[in-house]
Scaffold this motif. Structure first.
Motif, PDB file in Angstrom:
ATOM      1  N   ALA A  65       0.684  -1.083   0.051  1.00 18.62           N
ATOM      2  CA  ALA A  65       0.071   0.034   0.025  1.00 18.62           C
ATOM      3  C   ALA A  65       0.784   1.224   0.091  1.00 18.62           C
ATOM      4  O   ALA A  65       0.421   2.279  -0.872  1.00 18.62           O
ATOM      5  CB  ALA A  65      -0.850  -0.145   1.208  1.00 18.62           C
ATOM      6  N   GLU A  66       2.050   1.216   0.746  1.00 15.04           N
ATOM      7  CA  GLU A  66       2.914   2.519   0.690  1.00 15.04           C
ATOM      8  C   GLU A  66       3.551   2.569  -0.608  1.00 15.04           C
ATOM      9  O   GLU A  66       3.422   3.779  -1.234  1.00 15.04           O
ATOM     10  CB  GLU A  66       4.081   2.170   1.750  1.00 15.04           C
ATOM     11  CG  GLU A  66       3.190   2.259   3.524  1.00 15.04           C
ATOM     12  CD  GLU A  66       4.545   1.936   4.332  1.00 15.04           C
ATOM     13  OE1 GLU A  66       5.672   1.595   3.747  1.00 15.04           O
ATOM     14  OE2 GLU A  66       4.310   1.915   5.482  1.00 15.04           O
ATOM     15  N   GLU A  67       4.024   1.562  -1.259  1.00 15.50           N
ATOM     16  CA  GLU A  67       4.387   1.558  -2.642  1.00 15.50           C
ATOM     17  C   GLU A  67       3.467   2.273  -3.631  1.00 15.50           C
ATOM     18  O   GLU A  67       3.851   3.186  -4.588  1.00 15.50           O
ATOM     19  CB  GLU A  67       5.101   0.336  -2.963  1.00 15.50           C
ATOM     20  CG  GLU A  67       6.220  -0.286  -2.212  1.00 15.50           C
ATOM     21  CD  GLU A  67       6.620  -1.568  -2.734  1.00 15.50           C
ATOM     22  OE1 GLU A  67       6.014  -2.209  -3.566  1.00 15.50           O
ATOM     23  OE2 GLU A  67       7.600  -2.056  -2.155  1.00 15.50           O
ATOM     24  N   GLU A  68       2.244   2.099  -3.487  1.00 15.20           N
ATOM     25  CA  GLU A  68       1.177   2.209  -4.447  1.00 15.20           C
ATOM     26  C   GLU A  68       0.955   3.622  -4.191  1.00 15.20           C
ATOM     27  O   GLU A  68       0.692   4.500  -5.059  1.00 15.20           O
ATOM     28  CB  GLU A  68       0.010   1.281  -4.284  1.00 15.20           C
ATOM     29  CG  GLU A  68       0.136  -0.186  -4.899  1.00 15.20           C
ATOM     30  CD  GLU A  68      -1.122  -0.814  -4.748  1.00 15.20           C
ATOM     31  OE1 GLU A  68      -2.127  -0.394  -3.916  1.00 15.20           O
ATOM     32  OE2 GLU A  68      -1.217  -1.990  -5.218  1.00 15.20           O
ATOM     33  N   ALA A  69       0.817   3.834  -2.767  1.00 10.96           N
ATOM     34  CA  ALA A  69       0.698   5.388  -2.524  1.00 10.96           C
ATOM     35  C   ALA A  69       1.699   6.454  -3.216  1.00 10.96           C
ATOM     36  O   ALA A  69       1.523   7.525  -3.828  1.00 10.96           O
ATOM     37  CB  ALA A  69       0.404   5.779  -1.027  1.00 10.96           C
ATOM     38  N   VAL A  70       2.900   5.882  -3.017  1.00 10.81           N
ATOM     39  CA  VAL A  70       4.012   6.630  -3.543  1.00 10.81           C
ATOM     40  C   VAL A  70       3.977   6.685  -5.057  1.00 10.81           C
ATOM     41  O   VAL A  70       4.232   7.887  -5.860  1.00 10.81           O
ATOM     42  CB  VAL A  70       5.524   6.180  -3.235  1.00 10.81           C
ATOM     43  CG1 VAL A  70       6.728   6.667  -3.731  1.00 10.81           C
ATOM     44  CG2 VAL A  70       5.456   6.046  -1.585  1.00 10.81           C
TER      45      VAL A  70
END
Length: 668
Positions: A605-610
């Motif tokens: 989720a953090e990677e997709e948000a970035v």
């Protein structure tokens, strides 16, 4: 008086006359009685139809029929004592052979009798091979189908009986709990996805349960004479064989260098020179003796001082011993005890590295480990045998430990069953639970496994394994096929754990290709397989951890955080401190798992948000910055323009005046 011989002859004659009479009567009825002939024809056609029906049954029909027969047979009580079992076995086999001789009409009942005989025979695999050679094909198929149905019924009850309640865990199907279903054609089927759940609440740092290993083996780096080849325990005071060999080699080199060279033949001049030197040496020796006597005299003068100093030192040593005793009374942690170097006195008392009587390669920490290892597997894996040495070389070339574990497993399996049978025969078996009714092989059947492809190396290793074990494990050649050997490797690769040790383990260039559940929390000395712990699922954010508190292959599952009742236990198959990409790569390559634990999902989720923020926010920020720079540049450019205009007007007037002055100067 009539003797026994006369009675026997009369009985035989009577039986012969009765037989001949029945034959004559049967022939008369067959030729003269039409109804009798029709009855014979009907019975013959019925038997032919029965035989044809049995031979043309599909696999599903055979399984259904076997299930019906099994429900009937299981209601019969089996004998318990060895004498009763032997009599029961002979009676069942005799009855089955008689029914087979009667034709296809008796095949169904014959299968039941042969199956009952199989239930009390000490070596079922051997008896199955005898059935395959001596019974009709229809009967053998029914017997095998009944065995398969019994296995299915037993497996369906397996998760209710195992693990036992004292372990405080249970194996449950997560898909049944969540209602997940998979479609197979027009039917919805619940695909089993089992895990290990706690049956009570645990706090952080508590031991959930402990478990003995089914089979274990040292890693190549630990096969240096310092660790037990059976329980994997560090042997106190044992020295590294490699280091000892290096030291011995160095000492041999030094001794060879110190050996004096052969003295050459001496002439007369040299002999005279040596006599002069010897006389000079004698004179020096006399002077040295005089000096020694003078030193003795001076030492006698200082004896009083030395005695006083010795008394002072003795008092200081006594104080130090008291302090040491106080320190030794303090409790120590397991890591401190395991990592502490033994004193020479303790090493002399506890250093009991027992080796095999026939080879020096296998060492053990106790006589019990040595005896258990020999009874279970070392008797046919001992390198003193040429076949066993060839097997060991093939395994080393494959860079795998799985073949060694499989060989040990079969040996231990047979040894444990023999000991159980002996205990039952002697009446010392004790109380048995429902879980005790399952053999080790049945436990292994319920484990997950990786589907592997057989290799040419596997075929060579399997042939050599059968050669060295065929006399100790009857029926192994027929039982362990190539597919079953590959399946066992897949089970070991998916379920084995790395056995950790607090002791230092030397590095080794011998790398094994076997996969092990290893969170890298400590050094690994070996690998082992466990019945309960094999059902624990993976998580990169685990709530339990495998520890080995007694330094052996006995595993203890310890909580890393509080675990609630009915919560699933999860352990890290790989190092959880690795980056997500590295963890996913290792899990996919070793276990074919795509982890979706909370840790992985949060990182995704953090990677997709970035990624979603980068194409939107960064261009906007750049545009705003460009606009700000342009506005500032315009303001600066406007101010500079006004200034240059004003300055331009002034400079033009001044320039015209300067030009006039310059022209006047030129005219003059």
């Amino acid at each position: 008086m009539v003797n026994g011989k006369t009675i026997a002859i009369a009985t035989a004659v009577t039986a012969a006359v009765a037989g001949l009479s029945y034959i004559a009567y049967f022939d008369y009825k067959r030729r003269n009685d039409r109804q009798f002939r029709r009855k014979l024809q009907r019975n013959r056609k019925k038997a032919e139809k029965t035989a044809q029906k049995v031979s043309t049954l599909s696999l599903d029909d055979i399984n259904d029929q076997a299930l019906e027969l099994l429900n009937i047979v299981t209601k019969e009580k089996l004998p318990e004592t060895p004498e009763e079992k032997e009599q029961f076995f002979l009676a069942q086999v005799s009855r089955g052979e008689t029914l087979c001789g009667a034709g296809p009409a008796g095949y169904t009942e014959a299968a039941c009798r042969f199956y009952q005989a199989l239930m009390v025979y000490p070596n079922p695999v051997e008896l199955v091979m005898i059935y395959q050679k001596t019974t009709p094909d229809e009967v053998f198929k029914l017997v095998m189908a009944m065995m398969a149905q019994e296995v299915r019924l037993k497996q369906s009850r397996y998760y209710d009986a195992f693990p036992t309640p004292d372990k405080f865990v249970s194996i449950r199907d997560k898909n049944k709990l969540t209602g997940n279903k998979a479609k197979t054609g027009d039917k919805e089927v619940v695909t089993p996805d089992r895990g290990l759940f706690a049956t009570k609440s645990f706090g952080a740092g508590e031991i959930v349960y402990e478990e003995e290993a089914v089979v274990s083996s040292l890693l190549p780096c630990a096969q240096n004479g310092q660790f037990c080849h059976h329980c994997l325990k560090r042997i106190p005071g044992a020295k590294d064989r490699v280091e000892e060999a290096q030291v011995e080699s160095a000492e041999a080199t030094e001794e060879a260098a110190e050996e004096p060279a052969e003295e050459p033949v001496k002439d007369d001049d040299e002999a005279k020179a040596e006599e002069v030197e010897e006389k000079a040496d004698e004179a020096k020796a006399e002077e040295a003796d005089e000096e020694i006597e003078e030193e003795k005299a001076s030492e006698e003068k200082t004896e009083a001082v030395a005695e006083a100093e010795a008394e002072i030192e003795a008092e200081a040593a006594a104080d130090a011993d008291e302090t040491k005793e106080v320190e030794e009374e303090k409790p120590k942690t397991y890591a401190e005890v395991a990592s502490a170097e033994p004193t020479p006195e303790a090493s002399a008392k506890t250093s009991a590295a027992l080796s095999c009587d026939k080879c020096d390669e296998a060492v053990y920490c106790s006589e019990k480990c040595r005896q258990d290892a020999y009874d279970g597997y070392h008797q046919f894996l001992c390198p003193s045998s040429p076949s066993a040495r060839e097997f060991s070389q093939l395994v080393q070339q494959s860079h795998e430990l799985a073949p060694i574990l499989i060989a040990k497993f079969f040996g231990l399996l047979v040894d444990r069953e023999k000991k159980k049978e002996l205990a039952r025969a002697l009446g010392i078996a004790g109380e048995t639970t429902e879980a005790d009714k399952y053999s080790t092989w049945e436990h292994i059947e319920c484990m997950r496994y990786l589907e592997l492809m057989p290799t040419a190396g596997d075929a060579k290793i399997l042939r050599k394994l059968c050669d060295i074990m065929m006399h100790s494990v009857p029926g192994l050649v027929e039982f362990v096929s190539s597919d079953r050997f590959t399946m066992l490797k897949g089970k070991l690769d998916y379920n084995s754990y790395a056995v950790h040790s607090a002791a230092d383990v030397p590095e080794s260039k011998d790398v094994v290709s076997d996969t092990m559940r290893d969170d890298r929390s400590a050094n690994a000395v070996g690998t082992a397989l466990y019945l309960i712990s094999s059902h624990i699922a993976h998580s990169c954010e685990p709530n339990v951890q495998a520890v080995f508190e007694d330094g052996t292959d006995k595993i203890a599952i310890k909580t890393l955080k509080p675990v609630a009742k009915d919560e699933e236990l999860r352990i890290a198959f790989v190092d959880p401190s690795l980056a997500k990409a590295d963890r996913q790569r290792l899990l996919k390559a070793s276990y074919r798992i795509t982890c979706a634990c909370p840790k992985c999902e949060s990182e995704v989720a953090e990677e997709e948000a970035v990624k979603s923020e980068e194409p939107v926010e960064e261009p906007v920020a750049e545009a705003k910055a460009d606009e700000a720079v342009e506005s500032v540049a315009d303001e600066v450019a406007g101010e500079e323009g006004e200034i240059t205009e004003e300055e331009g007007e002034v400079t033009e007037d001044e320039a015209s005046e300067n030009d006039d002055d310059f022209e006047d100067e030129e005219e003059e």
